[in-house]
Design a protein around this motif. Structure first.
Motif, PDB file in Angstrom:
ATOM      1  N   ASP A  24      32.154  -0.643-111.864  1.00 25.18           N
ATOM      2  CA  ASP A  24      30.869  -0.246-110.976  1.00 25.18           C
ATOM      3  C   ASP A  24      31.265   0.266-109.708  1.00 25.18           C
ATOM      4  N   LEU A  25      30.686   1.158-109.195  1.00 24.12           N
ATOM      5  CA  LEU A  25      30.980   1.606-107.661  1.00 24.12           C
ATOM      6  C   LEU A  25      29.400   1.713-107.214  1.00 24.12           C
ATOM      7  N   HIS A  26      29.234   1.235-106.008  1.00 19.30           N
ATOM      8  CA  HIS A  26      28.020   0.917-105.501  1.00 19.30           C
ATOM      9  C   HIS A  26      27.604   1.869-104.560  1.00 19.30           C
ATOM     10  N   LYS A  27      26.266   2.398-104.381  1.00 17.55           N
ATOM     11  CA  LYS A  27      26.158   3.337-103.112  1.00 17.55           C
ATOM     12  C   LYS A  27      26.041   2.614-101.632  1.00 17.55           C
ATOM     13  N   GLY A  28      26.640   3.187-100.833  1.00 24.22           N
ATOM     14  CA  GLY A  28      26.932   2.785 -99.250  1.00 24.22           C
ATOM     15  C   GLY A  28      27.907   2.002 -99.474  1.00 24.22           C
ATOM     16  N   GLN A  29      28.728   1.467-100.566  1.00 25.66           N
ATOM     17  CA  GLN A  29      29.714   0.516-100.447  1.00 25.66           C
ATOM     18  C   GLN A  29      30.970   1.458-100.659  1.00 25.66           C
ATOM     19  N   GLU A  30      31.215   1.609-102.138  1.00 26.66           N
ATOM     20  CA  GLU A  30      32.337   2.637-102.591  1.00 26.66           C
ATOM     21  C   GLU A  30      32.199   3.852-102.418  1.00 26.66           C
ATOM     22  N   TYR A  31      30.809   4.428-102.489  1.00 23.02           N
ATOM     23  CA  TYR A  31      30.576   5.749-102.541  1.00 23.02           C
ATOM     24  C   TYR A  31      29.412   6.033-101.610  1.00 23.02           C
ATOM     25  N   GLU A  32      29.330   7.101-101.059  1.00 22.89           N
ATOM     26  CA  GLU A  32      27.987   7.732-100.223  1.00 22.89           C
ATOM     27  C   GLU A  32      27.217   8.433-100.737  1.00 22.89           C
ATOM     28  N   GLU A  33      26.147   8.474-100.764  1.00 22.94           N
ATOM     29  CA  GLU A  33      25.423   9.486-101.626  1.00 22.94           C
ATOM     30  C   GLU A  33      25.194  10.834-100.921  1.00 22.94           C
ATOM     31  N   ILE A  34      25.407  12.015-101.599  1.00 22.13           N
ATOM     32  CA  ILE A  34      25.133  13.203-100.919  1.00 22.13           C
ATOM     33  C   ILE A  34      23.686  13.771-101.199  1.00 22.13           C
ATOM     34  N   HIS A  35      23.395  13.678-102.476  1.00 19.24           N
ATOM     35  CA  HIS A  35      22.060  14.136-102.967  1.00 19.24           C
ATOM     36  C   HIS A  35      21.883  13.618-104.463  1.00 19.24           C
ATOM     37  N   PHE A  36      20.665  13.029-104.653  1.00 20.57           N
ATOM     38  CA  PHE A  36      20.358  12.340-105.823  1.00 20.57           C
ATOM     39  C   PHE A  36      18.948  13.014-106.323  1.00 20.57           C
ATOM     40  N   GLU A  37      19.000  13.630-107.231  1.00 21.42           N
ATOM     41  CA  GLU A  37      17.560  14.142-107.740  1.00 21.42           C
ATOM     42  C   GLU A  37      17.198  13.218-109.107  1.00 21.42           C
ATOM     43  N   LYS A  38      18.099  13.108-109.986  1.00 19.36           N
ATOM     44  CA  LYS A  38      17.843  12.212-111.151  1.00 19.36           C
ATOM     45  C   LYS A  38      19.083  11.557-111.806  1.00 19.36           C
ATOM     46  N   ALA A  39      18.880  10.706-112.613  1.00 18.19           N
ATOM     47  CA  ALA A  39      20.175   9.895-113.177  1.00 18.19           C
ATOM     48  C   ALA A  39      20.899  11.002-113.830  1.00 18.19           C
TER      49      ALA A  39
END
Lengths: 423, 245
Positions: free
Chosen positions: B173-188
């Motif tokens: 599991d990689l978590h948003k704001g921890q292991e990765y940074e979101e650039i854009h997210f439209e849908k799963a």
């Protein structure tokens, strides 16, 4: 007695420790050999030569010659002719070929200088003149596309020799006897392409193999040339055991076909072919790219090596780097025929070959059976499907072996794709 | 006219990024820098690499195309120390002359006239994430011991990497704001990939590098990163494995 490891050994590794494979002994008992007599054989060589696998780096070489007059001796070596005969017939036809053998060093073939240079026994006085002469005759035979009247002088009387040799990769043969001498009574008829490639000391054996095949030289002729060191870069030429040569030629040719197939437009349907010969049942499936190849195989109850598990060897789009050690020679033979088909229909795609062997296959004939049966199956009508699911269901219905679904890498609902699909 | 001075590190990066995809490339050298587009022989993975002329100490080029053997270039560069400067130019015999400190190589070019430019799929992918290549590498390494493919499943809050075969499975599991940074997210988004290819590409990415990955639904993966102090940019595409019914 059949052991669980017989499939792995196929009479070559002596895993049971009996010294001689009891299963092959049993096969020998069922065969009606042609009886030879005397200490010499005078007759036609189809042409055929044999290089044994044991004793590397010293190998036994020699011609195969039939003392019995046959109308068209070339046929004895031709898989399309043998394909039409029964297993029993193939054995008796092939057992008329007496294999002469003489031990020479694998490197001897590489020492042949360019035409007109000093003969080898001047360069290396210690080299046995007899060995050199026999090698010369064998090389001459390997060049020819037509039979050659050949005389072999033997060290022992043929009556005292076991009358038939049985092997899983190569074609069956008659007795093998140590040679005193070989003399050819005719000149070789050498096809232009063979003349060109065999005399070229600068091209590698793989380039030469592909060039000759593209000029219409059949695989058995290429095997002959490769095994006696008649192709490749001058000093790197070696004797290559016939067993290894067969697989090497299949491998080299199919890698060349693969390169061509990768350039072709993608196959957009799912195809299934079937075929059977001598109890070797085949299903051959083609599906959209990328290129992948797998072969699954099962020896079933009553077949030569008894009942075995479903075994598989496979390669992804990037190809394989090691030997297909489970399926062995058959893998390369099937891959060549399947890729040739893709080249012919001008499509790139993935391939699954399924082979199950039933009791009708009571004696091994060599991997030519696989190459030829797959080739002929692919000349038949294909069943066509729109999706993988329908293909898999039909394979399941037609397949004579259980447990393939657990083994297959590609015939399932997880399909690899290529980027072309997203253009 | 082709004459450049460039750090050996930069050149090594260029060829290490290309080598997972192809053996021979057509390098387009233009006024603004270099570009290479290549697809692997089976059309499963693709690379699009550019190197700005800012990466070079000296850059004197008339636009041209050069055919090079990637593997061999990497071998040649082994002779250099990491802080060496490489001088490259074409001689009158159309050979590439490569000199680094006291070592000089002359290399014949590969005939690139038959190399066509690969068609690049136009991808609109719903999810874009920025992360360290080490995070991906961890998942890939472990899943290689389980199966021959890996699945990326991305929801709003996390990216789950899974791999399973028979009874074994792996989940990372990689978590948003921890292991990765979101650039854009439209849908799963959820896609699977062949590990054989993916691990090869990660060798090209190299350890400890910031990368942006874009994921779709059973769609190719796009992976982008900068190299050579941000004077170079590379983009990989990898075809997915699709689950059918």
């Amino acid at each position: 007695m059949v052991f669980p490891y017989c499939h792995k050994c196929k009479g070559t590794k002596d895993l049971c420790g009996s010294g001689r494979c009891p299963l092959l002994e049993e096969v020998r008992g069922k065969i009606q050999p042609m009886a030879g007599t005397g200490r010499s054989v005078d007759g036609a060589s189809p042409p055929s030569v044999f290089v044994g696998s044991f004793g590397y780096p010293k190998l036994t070489i020699g011609p195969l010659t039939s003392p019995t007059p046959v109308p068209i001796p070339e046929r004895l070596e031709r898989s399309d002719f043998l394909y039409e005969r029964s297993i029993g017939d193939i054995y008796s036809i092939r057992s008329s070929l007496v294999r002469g053998k003489y031990k020479v060093d694998v490197g001897t073939a590489g020492n042949t200088g360019p035409k007109g240079s000093a003969p080898l026994y001047d360069i290396e006085p210690k080299m046995q003149i007899r060995g050199r002469k026999i090698l010369d005759s064998v090389q001459e035979l390997s060049l020819s596309s037509r039979h050659i009247e050949t005389e072999m002088k033997l060290t022992r009387d043929l009556r005292k020799i076991e009358p038939v040799s049985v092997d899983a990769i190569t074609m069956p043969m008659g007795p093998s006897v140590d040679l005193r001498s070989v003399s050819l009574h005719e000149n070789a008829k050498v096809p232009a392409a063979v003349e060109r490639s065999s005399s070229d000391d600068d091209v590698t054996a793989s380039v030469a193999t592909v060039e000759m095949y593209d000029s219409g030289i059949p695989t058995d002729h290429l095997v002959r040339l490769l095994s006696v060191g008649m192709m490749g870069e001058g000093r790197r030429r070696r004797l290559v055991p016939t067993r290894w040569s067969i697989t090497a030629v299949d491998d080299t040719l199919s890698l060349d076909k693969k390169e061509k197939v990768l350039e072709l437009p993608p196959l957009d349907r799912y195809l299934l072919y079937e075929g059977e010969r001598f109890g070797n049942h085949f299903l051959i499936a083609f599906f959209p790219p990328p290129f992948r190849f797998e072969m699954m195989e099962q020896w079933q109850q009553g077949s030569l090596w008894g009942e075995g598990d479903v075994i598989i060897d496979h390669e992804g789009p990037r190809g394989r780097k090691n030997y297909a050690s489970k399926i062995t020679g058959a893998y390369y033979a099937a891959r060549l025929s399947a890729l040739e088909h893709l080249e012919m229909i001008r499509r790139c795609g993935g391939i699954s070959v399924i082979r199950w062997i039933t009791e009708e296959y009571w004696a091994p004939l060599g991997v030519w059976v696989i190459r030829e049966t797959v080739r002929r199956a692919l000349k038949g009508e294909a069943l066509e499907f729109e999706d993988m699911g329908s293909l898999v269901r039909t394979v399941d219905r037609k397949c004579g072996m259980k447990g393939w679904k657990k083994k297959t890498k590609y015939l399932n609902n997880r399909e690899d794709t290529s980027l072309d699909r997203f253009l | 006219m082709f004459e450049v001075d460039v750090k050996v590190e930069t050149l090594k990066s260029v060829f290490s990024i290309l080598t997972p995809i192809v053996g021979e490339i057509k390098l387009s050298a233009g006024e603004e820098g270099w570009n290479v587009k290549a697809v692997d022989p089976a059309h499963v993975a693709m690379v699009d690499l550019s190197l700005s002329k800012d990466a070079f100490e000296k850059y004197e080029i008339e636009p041209m195309e050069l055919g090079l053997n990637v593997e061999r270039m990497l071998e040649h560069l082994k002779g250099a120390k990491s802080d060496d400067m490489v001088h490259m130019k074409l001689d009158s015999d159309n050979r590439l002359v490569v000199s680094m400190s006291n070592l000089t190589l002359k290399i014949p070019l590969v005939d690139a006239s038959g190399f066509s430019d690969p068609k690049v799929p136009n991808l609109a992918l719903p999810v874009g994430l920025k992360l360290n290549s080490g995070e991906l590498q961890k998942g890939l390494k472990v899943s290689a011991s389980i199966s021959d493919h890996i699945t990326f499943d991305c929801t709003e809050e996390k990216l789950v990497m899974t791999s399973s075969e028979d009874l074994s499975s792996m989940t990372l599991d990689l978590h948003k704001g921890q292991e990765y940074e979101e650039i854009h997210f439209e849908k799963a988004a959820k896609s699977s990939f062949s590990l054989d290819y993916f691990t090869q590409l990660m060798k090209g990415v190299g350890p400890n590098r910031d990368i942006v990955i874009n994921i779709g639904n059973s769609y190719p993966l796009k992976m982008e990163f900068d190299f050579a102090e941000e004077t170079g940019h590379a983009r990989y595409l990898l075809a997915p494995r699709i689950e059918s019914n």
